[in-house]
Design an enzyme around this catalytic site. Structure first.
Site, PDB file in Angstrom:
ATOM      1  N   ASP A 224     -13.717  20.688   3.112  1.00 25.42           N
ATOM      2  CA  ASP A 224     -13.696  20.019   4.201  1.00 25.42           C
ATOM      3  C   ASP A 224     -12.163  19.745   4.492  1.00 25.42           C
ATOM      4  OD1 ASP A 224     -14.610  19.987   7.133  1.00 25.42           O
ATOM      5  OD2 ASP A 224     -15.687  17.944   6.620  1.00 25.42           O
TER       6      ASP A 224
ATOM      7  N   ASP B 127     -20.373  24.723  11.829  1.00 23.17           N
ATOM      8  CA  ASP B 127     -19.506  23.680  11.232  1.00 23.17           C
ATOM      9  C   ASP B 127     -18.748  23.012  12.474  1.00 23.17           C
ATOM     10  OD1 ASP B 127     -19.376  21.069   9.307  1.00 23.17           O
ATOM     11  OD2 ASP B 127     -17.571  22.011   9.518  1.00 23.17           O
TER      12      ASP B 127
HETATM   13 ZN   LIG Z   1     -19.351  19.934   9.535  1.00 21.57          ZN
END
Ligand SMILES: [Zn+2]
Length: 428
Positions: free
Chosen positions: A305, A152
């Site tokens: 996030d 990520d």
């Molecule tokens: Zn990401």
């Protein structure tokens, strides 16, 4: 230590429960759930008018430790998490150094234990240094405590490498989280391609780039027979591919973040760097498609996030500003806004923020069944508050929601049978 939560409305989709009842916790476990429980030697938490649910779990945070402690540490991130009602978070590996070896994984767990607030589940890198080339040692990382793998922050550029990762991960029963981005289309972009890129005169990031990347992951899930989890879905076209993959019986799950159903690219007009995020805020059509996907189950979970940045990375020209915004302390009220508007039900909200994240990453929690870990979130769905820098516990304040009036807030956050956050004590 016994804790008795008295008189709340228990919402636990894992048992199909939505009723007034008391909840008794003892020795870190849920021991009873019933109306009118009496327990003389328990600490009583009055919960009248409050919702009591399985502890919220955030599948996707960036805690910046090791390496960028001026933005957030595991301790400050944990505090923001419990203040936002989260009892557990999964932290992404793009730290400095990245979490691509067991030493870093163990370091994160040690820091989390020292902080002693929420559970912190490390997500390790798919490839060494997140370079997209050589796979990390999945077995060693899992043994050290990693609960999933992801690169990520970056996609895995080559399909063949992602294929290997999915095959390898299956041997270790490790979930694979995909940051779905087609770099050849997004590189150099700053905002959504369309209104925002035209209005701001900046290079855009097309929605189709996300869709192309999601389609690749879905095809690789079919090819390998391994499950894949898609992070931060932001587009209508991405949602449609996931919906069709699920209809075809493929093992794909997905999350979105509160900013993708609460904001559109308009938030970037005026070059507001706190609204600069990757994937970028999209069109109104995309925003509505995300809402529909949360409602119909195409998107399984809400994850923040949470991406802290200091003024150094944000108080500058838009093109130089870093991508990312913080979200741990605003996620619950933004999700509750969907309930208020009749898009989803309250049990569905708990499913999206607790049960599904536990299931996707195979974590303990996500249920108030007897014998479950005593991870509980108690929140007031009516509490009104205004987002200000002073109200936020995160070390960084890069929220596009500063100044917004919110409705709904965590009152008690309980982890392993310990009250790690109480807004009532904070107030008194
Ligand atoms: Zn990401």
């Amino acid at each position: 230590m016994k804790i008795l939560l008295k008189g709340g409305r228990i919402v636990d989709p894992s048992q199909g429960l939505d009723q007034a009842a008391d909840l008794l916790l003892e020795d870190g476990k849920v021991v009873a759930l019933a109306p009118d429980l009496a327990e003389e030697d328990a600490r009583v938490l009055p919960c009248e008018g409050l919702i009591v649910c399985p502890g919220l779990i955030d599948l996707h945070v960036h805690f910046r430790e090791p390496g960028e402690e001026w933005k957030e540490t595991i301790a400050t991130g944990s505090l923001a998490a419990v203040a936002g009602g989260f009892t557990a978070v999964a932290c992404m590996p793009n730290t400095r150094p990245p979490n691509d070896n067991a030493e870093v994984t163990r370091y994160i767990l040690k820091k989390a234990q020292e902080a002693g607030l929420c559970r912190v589940w490390p997500v390790a890198c798919i490839t060494k240094g997140q370079k997209g080339e050589q796979l990390t040692e999945f077995g060693e990382l899992k043994e050290a405590g990693a609960v999933a793998v992801s690169d990520d922050g970056r996609p895995v550029p080559e399909a063949a490498v992602m294929r290997l990762a999915l095959e390898y991960a299956k041997n270790f029963d490790l979930p694979v989280i995909s940051h779905a981005e087609e770099l050849s289309l997004s590189r150099g972009g700053h905002v959504n391609e369309g209104l925002a890129s035209a209005r701001l005169g900046l290079r855009g990031i097309p929605a189709q780039g996300e869709a192309i990347a999601i389609f690749r992951e879905v095809m690789l899930a079919e090819l390998t027979g391994s499950p894949v989890h898609i992070a931060h879905v932001s587009t209508r076209s991405g949602v449609e591919i996931i919906r069709r993959a699920k209809e075809a019986g493929l093992s794909v799950t997905a999350e979105t973040a509160p900013h993708y159903f609460s904001l559109t690219e308009e938030a970037t007009f005026g070059y507001h760097t706190n609204a600069k995020v990757n994937p970028p805020l999209r069109s109104e059509e995309d925003r509505r498609a995300i809402e529909e996907a949360l409602r119909d189950g195409t998107i399984d979970a809400i994850a923040t996030d949470h991406a802290p940045h200091s003024p150094l990375e944000k108080f500058c020209e838009f093109e130089r500003a870093a991508f990312g915004l913080i979200g741990l302390e605003t996620a619950l009220p933004l999700a509750l806004h969907l309930v208020e508007r009749g898009i989803i039900s309250l049990p569905r909200l708990v499913e999206l923020l607790s049960c599904a994240p536990a299931r996707i990453l195979k974590l303990p929690g996500g249920s108030l069944r007897e014998g479950s870990p005593a991870d509980v979130t108690v929140f007031d769905p009516e509490a009104r508050w205004v987002v200000t820098e002073e109200e936020l516990h995160s070390k960084s304040k890069n929220s596009p929601f500063l100044g917004w009036e919110m409705r709904g807030r965590a009152v008690y956050t309980i982890v392993g049978g310990r009250v790690v956050f109480s807004r009532r004590e904070l107030l008194s």
